[in-house]
Design an enzyme around this catalytic site. Structure first.
Site, PDB file in Angstrom:
ATOM      1  N   GLU A 101      48.858 -58.757 -53.632  1.00 32.10           N
ATOM      2  CA  GLU A 101      48.155 -58.502 -52.382  1.00 32.10           C
ATOM      3  C   GLU A 101      46.672 -58.269 -52.660  1.00 32.10           C
ATOM      4  O   GLU A 101      46.322 -57.767 -53.738  1.00 32.10           O
ATOM      5  CB  GLU A 101      48.740 -57.244 -51.714  1.00 32.10           C
ATOM      6  CG  GLU A 101      50.245 -57.279 -51.499  1.00 32.10           C
ATOM      7  CD  GLU A 101      50.659 -58.144 -50.309  1.00 32.10           C
ATOM      8  OE1 GLU A 101      49.960 -59.121 -49.987  1.00 32.10           O
ATOM      9  OE2 GLU A 101      51.706 -57.836 -49.716  1.00 32.10           O
TER      10      GLU A 101
ATOM     11  N   HIS B 207      47.655 -63.761 -50.470  1.00 36.27           N
ATOM     12  CA  HIS B 207      48.453 -63.353 -51.634  1.00 36.27           C
ATOM     13  C   HIS B 207      49.166 -64.561 -52.249  1.00 36.27           C
ATOM     14  O   HIS B 207      49.480 -65.536 -51.566  1.00 36.27           O
ATOM     15  CB  HIS B 207      49.425 -62.208 -51.319  1.00 36.27           C
ATOM     16  CG  HIS B 207      50.643 -62.536 -50.532  1.00 36.27           C
ATOM     17  ND1 HIS B 207      51.289 -61.619 -49.731  1.00 36.27           N
ATOM     18  CD2 HIS B 207      51.385 -63.662 -50.417  1.00 36.27           C
ATOM     19  CE1 HIS B 207      52.353 -62.159 -49.188  1.00 36.27           C
ATOM     20  NE2 HIS B 207      52.434 -63.410 -49.582  1.00 36.27           N
TER      21      HIS B 207
HETATM   22  C1  GLP Z   1      56.117 -64.212 -49.433  1.00 35.16           C
HETATM   23  C2  GLP Z   1      56.196 -64.416 -50.949  1.00 35.16           C
HETATM   24  C3  GLP Z   1      55.257 -65.488 -51.415  1.00 35.16           C
HETATM   25  C4  GLP Z   1      55.162 -66.578 -50.385  1.00 35.16           C
HETATM   26  C5  GLP Z   1      54.500 -66.048 -49.152  1.00 35.16           C
HETATM   27  C6  GLP Z   1      54.361 -67.029 -48.007  1.00 35.16           C
HETATM   28  O1  GLP Z   1      56.216 -62.937 -49.025  1.00 35.16           O
HETATM   29  N1  GLP Z   1      56.085 -63.261 -51.737  1.00 35.16           N
HETATM   30  O2  GLP Z   1      55.680 -65.954 -52.684  1.00 35.16           O
HETATM   31  O3  GLP Z   1      54.404 -67.661 -50.881  1.00 35.16           O
HETATM   32  O4  GLP Z   1      55.070 -64.827 -48.737  1.00 35.16           O
HETATM   33  O5  GLP Z   1      55.557 -67.183 -47.288  1.00 35.16           O
HETATM   34  P1  GLP Z   1      55.848 -68.409 -46.324  1.00 35.16           P
HETATM   35  O6  GLP Z   1      56.043 -69.593 -47.197  1.00 35.16           O
HETATM   36  O7  GLP Z   1      57.108 -68.023 -45.592  1.00 35.16           O
HETATM   37  O8  GLP Z   1      54.662 -68.542 -45.432  1.00 35.16           O
END
Ligand code: GLP
Length: 256
Positions: free
Chosen positions: A150, A145
């Site tokens: 999603e 995503h």
């Molecule tokens: C989240 C956000 C995204 C983000 C992703 C990855 O839920 N909605 O914008 O890029 O998940 O998160 P992380 O950087 O903590 O792996």
């Protein structure tokens, strides 16, 4: 598999954070006012710290920067610290000194009793009215995503309400003190909204992202891996550390 030519693989994530912070600071110095798209999550936190350091050292002035968040959970109270609005305020907007009137986050952005559909349309309008996003910062979820687009998400999707994927809710469970407390719905910029940004800058670090990075950059482009649509963008740069890049098989595009 051929990774996008703009892919940069580095030994340490700090190098990526400093590269991207430098690009943002240069853009702000050149133009004064820019419209910045902000991501949440662990991935961009070092970048935001680096931008805050540049500001403290008077190398970055964000007083004319306009910021748009990518997404927001639905179903939380507005003052819940787990909202992305709260997260972005604390970790980015305050530290960078982005003015109150220039801060935008979906869902909470418009006052009044609007329906979800009206809220989404209003967010698209605010982005357009601001002149569009100059530079969008992005991370990638384990399931491919971007924002909360999603799988499956289509390339023409716009800001809308979505159901969160089981993996996304699982990843958020520690913050919410258990899976049962994680919201099931969110509002997110669409893929087409993100692709409208003039520059897109993606960060992905760590071995947890290796499989999805390989699919996003080397697999088929389509709704099953929403991040794959980024490859159609004309000004895309992706920074990976070695762990995140380890399943990219072709000649490694390491920074010269
Ligand atoms: C989240 C956000 C995204 C983000 C992703 C990855 O839920 N909605 O914008 O890029 O998940 O998160 P992380 O950087 O903590 O792996």
């Amino acid at each position: 598999m051929t990774p996008a030519p703009e892919t940069i693989v580095l030994d340490r994530r700090e190098q990526a954070e400093s590269d991207l912070a430098g690009e943002i600071a240069a853009l702000v110095r050149e133009r004064g006012r820019i419209v910045l798209g902000l991501a949440t999550g662990d991935t961009p936190t070092g970048l935001y710290r680096e931008l805050a350091r540049l500001r403290r050292e008077k190398l970055l002035d964000c007083s004319r920067v306009v910021a748009f968040g990518l997404d927001e959970y639905l179903g939380l109270e507005p003052d819940d610290p787990r909202t992305f609005a709260g997260w972005i305020r604390e970790k980015v907007l305050e530290l960078l000194g982005i003015p109150e009137g220039s801060r935008h986050v979906p869902a909470t952005d418009v006052p009044g009793d609007l329906t979800d559909v009206e809220r989404c349309a209003a967010y698209e309008r605010s982005i357009r009215d601001a002149g569009g996003i100059d530079l969008q910062i992005l991370g990638i979820g384990r399931n491919g995503h971007i924002a909360f687009n999603e799988p499956p998400s289509t390339g023409d999707s716009r800001t809308r309400v979505v159901q969160l994927h089981p993996w996304t809710r699982e990843d958020a469970a520690p913050v919410f003190g258990g899976l049962a407390n994680v919201p099931t719905r969110a509002i997110t910029m669409g893929i087409a909204t993100i692709l409208d940004a003039k520059r897109i800058r993606v960060l992905a670090f760590g071995s947890r992202k290796a499989a999805i990075v390989a699919r996003a950059l080397g697999g088929p482009i389509g709704p099953e891996v929403p991040a794959s649509f980024l490859r159609g963008h004309a000004d895309l740069r992706i920074w990976l550390d070695r762990e995140a890049a380890r399943e990219l098989h072709s000649g490694r595009p390491v920074r010269p």
